[in-house]
Design an enzyme around this catalytic site. Structure first.
Site, short mmCIF file in Angstrom:
data_model
loop_
_atom_site.label_atom_id
_atom_site.label_comp_id
_atom_site.label_asym_id
_atom_site.label_seq_id
_atom_site.Cartn_x
_atom_site.Cartn_y
_atom_site.Cartn_z
N ASN A 175 2.32 -4.30 -5.97
CA ASN A 175 2.35 -5.62 -5.34
C ASN A 175 3.68 -6.30 -5.61
O ASN A 175 4.09 -6.45 -6.77
CB ASN A 175 1.21 -6.48 -5.88
CG ASN A 175 -0.15 -5.96 -5.45
OD1 ASN A 175 -0.70 -6.38 -4.46
ND2 ASN A 175 -0.68 -4.99 -6.19
N LYS A 202 -8.93 1.81 3.24
CA LYS A 202 -8.38 0.46 3.23
C LYS A 202 -7.35 0.28 4.33
O LYS A 202 -6.67 1.23 4.72
CB LYS A 202 -7.77 0.14 1.86
CG LYS A 202 -6.62 1.05 1.45
CD LYS A 202 -6.01 0.66 0.10
CE LYS A 202 -6.93 0.93 -1.06
NZ LYS A 202 -6.25 0.71 -2.38
N GLU A 215 -1.63 0.70 -6.02
CA GLU A 215 -0.80 -0.18 -5.19
C GLU A 215 0.34 -0.70 -6.04
O GLU A 215 0.26 -0.71 -7.28
CB GLU A 215 -1.60 -1.37 -4.63
CG GLU A 215 -2.69 -1.03 -3.66
CD GLU A 215 -3.39 -2.26 -3.10
OE1 GLU A 215 -2.84 -3.38 -3.23
OE2 GLU A 215 -4.50 -2.11 -2.55
N ARG A 259 -4.14 -4.88 -13.36
CA ARG A 259 -2.87 -5.41 -12.85
C ARG A 259 -1.86 -5.38 -14.00
O ARG A 259 -1.97 -6.14 -14.96
CB ARG A 259 -3.07 -6.83 -12.32
CG ARG A 259 -1.79 -7.61 -12.04
CD ARG A 259 -0.88 -6.98 -10.99
NE ARG A 259 -1.56 -6.69 -9.75
CZ ARG A 259 -1.75 -7.59 -8.77
NH1 ARG A 259 -1.33 -8.83 -8.94
NH2 ARG A 259 -2.36 -7.24 -7.66
N ARG A 287 -9.49 -6.07 -13.64
CA ARG A 287 -10.39 -6.77 -12.72
C ARG A 287 -11.59 -5.87 -12.48
O ARG A 287 -11.49 -4.85 -11.82
CB ARG A 287 -9.63 -7.13 -11.45
CG ARG A 287 -8.48 -8.10 -11.74
CD ARG A 287 -7.41 -8.08 -10.69
NE ARG A 287 -6.78 -6.76 -10.60
CZ ARG A 287 -5.90 -6.43 -9.65
NH1 ARG A 287 -5.55 -7.32 -8.73
NH2 ARG A 287 -5.36 -5.22 -9.63
N LYS A 324 0.83 -1.21 0.00
CA LYS A 324 0.00 0.00 0.00
C LYS A 324 0.86 1.26 0.00
O LYS A 324 0.50 2.27 -0.61
CB LYS A 324 -0.92 0.01 1.22
CG LYS A 324 -1.86 -1.19 1.33
CD LYS A 324 -2.86 -1.23 0.22
CE LYS A 324 -3.94 -2.28 0.47
NZ LYS A 324 -3.44 -3.66 0.48
N ASP A 347 -0.86 -1.89 -9.73
CA ASP A 347 -2.30 -1.77 -9.89
C ASP A 347 -2.65 -0.35 -10.33
O ASP A 347 -2.24 0.63 -9.69
CB ASP A 347 -3.01 -2.11 -8.59
CG ASP A 347 -2.92 -3.60 -8.27
OD1 ASP A 347 -2.50 -4.37 -9.15
OD2 ASP A 347 -3.29 -3.98 -7.14
N ARG A 356 -15.28 -3.28 -5.34
CA ARG A 356 -13.94 -3.86 -5.46
C ARG A 356 -13.84 -4.71 -6.71
O ARG A 356 -14.72 -5.50 -7.02
CB ARG A 356 -13.63 -4.73 -4.22
CG ARG A 356 -13.64 -3.98 -2.91
CD ARG A 356 -13.62 -4.92 -1.73
NE ARG A 356 -14.81 -5.77 -1.69
CZ ARG A 356 -14.98 -6.77 -0.83
NH1 ARG A 356 -14.04 -7.05 0.05
NH2 ARG A 356 -16.09 -7.49 -0.86
#
Length: 310
Positions: free
Chosen positions: A276, A160, A274, A203, A218, A125, A266, A226
């Site tokens: 990852n 979040k 974000e 992603r 997504r 994050k 992301d 979400r």
């Protein structure tokens, strides 16, 4: 090469979509050997190297009984050409301590991907703070008053937890501010709501510092905000947009230089939300929909990285 994957239990894998499985399959196809262990199987004792209780496995090609495993044995991590940390989040205390054991293994000569220090230095994050030119309005705080001021300014926000995964604990608060007080008791990151989420939370994969040419968007379903696949989002593979390329080409070399062989950026609309690094996914969904063999690209990069560190 002899590869060791540090994973969740193999019995929990959903191999039709699991990225670690795709990596293993491509590695075995090339003649590399595969061993696995769990983070809790790592061991260090004074006077000895970091070892692990590992199982050597062979992928069978069967969709149900998909691997055959040899009995557990103890092996030093330096005995492998590469150690791949593929334990899924959350980045909890067990994961944190495992990175320290892996860093000790590196000092002994092991080659670990992604680098343990880089995993610790890039919380998923908060890693976006370094790249503020690519992110939307974002606040990190423990003070509910700061969050209330942010909400008053932006009206529609996403809250979040800093240690969440798979969309867990993410809330949207609209202009009415309903439940804002109770939500701020536990959440510490706030971002302006990006309406482009209806087109998908993309992603964007970066391997060896280079973007994969397709991303997985997504897309939230129904009334869900979400897009995470774990939260019921629909994954749609797409070519990278011009903005996606711009972001990935800016972040990729920086992340790679720090030992992050694989990262998942992301992107919603034009904004990074974000980064990852613990166990990025979406290899198989992209391959199934586009034919772009992301696992092939990854093992290529892994072979190159191992040769460079040798």
């Amino acid at each position: 090469m002899k590869l060791l994957f540090i994973t969740d239990p193999l019995e929990s894998f959903k191999i039709y979509k699991d990225t670690t499985f795709a990596m293993m399959r491509e590695a075995q196809r090339r003649g590399h050997t595969v061993a696995v262990c769990l983070p809790q199987d790592l061991v260090w004792q004074r006077g000895s190297q970091v070892t692990a209780r590992v199982r050597d496995i062979v992928l069978t090609g069967d969709s149900t009984n998909w691997f055959q495993a040899q009995p557990l044995r103890s092996a030093a991590l330096t005995a492998f050409d590469a150690v791949l940390m593929r334990k899924d989040p959350p980045f909890d205390s067990e994961y944190f301590y495992a990175t320290h054991l892996l860093e000790q293994a590196e000092r002994e000569g092991a080659r670990v991907f992604n680098k343990p220090r880089a995993l610790r230095d890039h919380p998923e994050k908060l890693a976006i703070m370094e790249f503020s030119q690519f992110i939307g309005p974002t606040l990190v705080t423990r003070d509910p008053r700061d969050i209330q001021r942010f909400h008053a300014e932006h009206g529609d926000i996403i809250l979040k937890p800093l240690d969440g995964m798979g969309g867990m604990g993410i809330f949207r608060v609209g202009p009415d501010g309903l439940n804002l007080g109770s939500i701020t008791e536990t959440l510490k990151m706030v971002q302006k709501f990006l309406p482009e989420i209806t087109e998908g939370d993309k992603r964007v994969l970066v391997i060896g510092g280079k973007p994969v040419p397709f991303c997985l968007a997504r897309i939230p379903q129904g009334s869900e905000v979400r897009g995470n696949l774990a939260a019921g989002g629909k994954g749609v593979a797409r070519p990278l947009s011009a903005r996606d390329w711009e972001i990935a080409e800016a972040l990729g070399p920086v992340l790679h230089s720090r030992g992050l062989l694989l990262a998942g950026v992301d992107v919603i609309g034009d904004c990074v939300t974000e980064i990852n690094v613990t166990s990025p996914t979406c290899f198989q969904e992209i391959y199934d929909q586009t034919g772009c063999n992301v696992a092939f690209l990854f093992v290529d990069a892994l072979e190159e990285a191992v040769a460079a560190r040798a």
